[in-house]
Motif scaffolding. Structure first.
Motif, PDB file in Angstrom:
ATOM      1  N   PHE A   8      -2.405  18.355   8.509  1.00  0.00           N
ATOM      2  CA  PHE A   8      -2.247  19.214   7.334  1.00  0.00           C
ATOM      3  C   PHE A   8      -0.941  20.000   7.403  1.00  0.00           C
ATOM      4  N   ASN A   9      -0.664  20.592   8.562  1.00  0.00           N
ATOM      5  CA  ASN A   9       0.557  21.384   8.712  1.00  0.00           C
ATOM      6  C   ASN A   9       1.802  20.511   8.578  1.00  0.00           C
TER       7      ASN A   9
ATOM      8  N   MET B 289      -8.338  19.861  15.564  1.00  0.00           N
ATOM      9  CA  MET B 289      -6.906  19.876  15.882  1.00  0.00           C
ATOM     10  C   MET B 289      -6.160  18.749  15.178  1.00  0.00           C
ATOM     11  N   ALA B 290      -6.786  17.586  15.042  1.00  0.00           N
ATOM     12  CA  ALA B 290      -6.143  16.478  14.335  1.00  0.00           C
ATOM     13  C   ALA B 290      -5.912  16.852  12.873  1.00  0.00           C
TER      14      ALA B 290
ATOM     15  N   ARG C 163      -5.503  26.482  10.957  1.00  0.00           N
ATOM     16  CA  ARG C 163      -5.875  26.767  12.342  1.00  0.00           C
ATOM     17  C   ARG C 163      -7.352  26.469  12.502  1.00  0.00           C
ATOM     18  N   PRO C 164      -7.805  26.195  13.727  1.00  0.00           N
ATOM     19  CA  PRO C 164      -9.217  25.895  13.891  1.00  0.00           C
ATOM     20  C   PRO C 164     -10.120  27.134  13.817  1.00  0.00           C
ATOM     21  N   ALA C 165      -9.657  28.169  13.173  1.00  0.00           N
ATOM     22  CA  ALA C 165     -10.445  29.378  12.951  1.00  0.00           C
ATOM     23  C   ALA C 165     -11.012  29.322  11.531  1.00  0.00           C
ATOM     24  N   PRO C 166     -11.893  30.248  11.161  1.00  0.00           N
ATOM     25  CA  PRO C 166     -12.400  30.243   9.785  1.00  0.00           C
ATOM     26  C   PRO C 166     -11.248  30.349   8.787  1.00  0.00           C
TER      27      PRO C 166
END
Length: 154
Positions: free
Chosen positions: A50-51, A44-45, A27-30
């Protein structure tokens, strides 16, 4: 030796970032956001790629990722399978290894467990040219240093 054309078409590398991210949980969180954000990479890319690459693994499996960030704000990344210690702890059913390896046995695993872990690790880019026997020997050494006894059959 690289040819002149390869040298001229190489992109300059800004940084190499190493992270441990749960499978399917980028996620774009830490810790992902700050690590990639300081090099102005598209968060986001990376998260979507990765997911998508790690969807075959169980959620919350720790995956080692090496991201190469280029100066033109593009990136490449390689995903490695979880560490041998993580696999050994799962196979032995323990949270951590022995506090005194060699003196206190934390748990036991069979050679079949070692062989299965070695087959998974052989798919890694760093182990693909190693023989299965040498990977097994390395895993047995890791198990011994963790205080996990390797037995033929349970």
């Amino acid at each position: 030796m690289a040819t002149l054309k390869e040298i001229l078409t190489r992109r300059p590398v800004a940084a190499t970032i190493r992270l441990t991210v749960p499978a399917g949980g980028a996620r774009p969180a830490p810790p992902v956001g700050p690590a990639l954000g300081q090099y102005r990479l598209n968060l986001m890319a990376f998260c979507k790629d990765f997911n998508a690459r790690t969807q075959k693994y169980k959620p919350d499996t720790p995956m080692a990722v090496t991201i190469t960030a280029f100066k033109d704000s593009t990136f490449e990344f390689t995903v490695r399978s979880p560490s041998v210690t993580w696999y050994l702890k799962k196979a032995a059913g323990i949270e951590s290894g022995s506090s005194r390896p060699g003196h206190v046995v934390a748990s036991t695993v069979t050679l079949r467990h070692i062989y299965e872990i070695a087959k998974v690790k052989q798919a890694d880019p760093y182990c693909q040219y190693m023989s299965l026997e040498s990977i097994c020997k390395s895993i047995i050494g890791t198990a011994n240093t963790m205080g996990i006894q390797v037995v033929r059959d349970l």
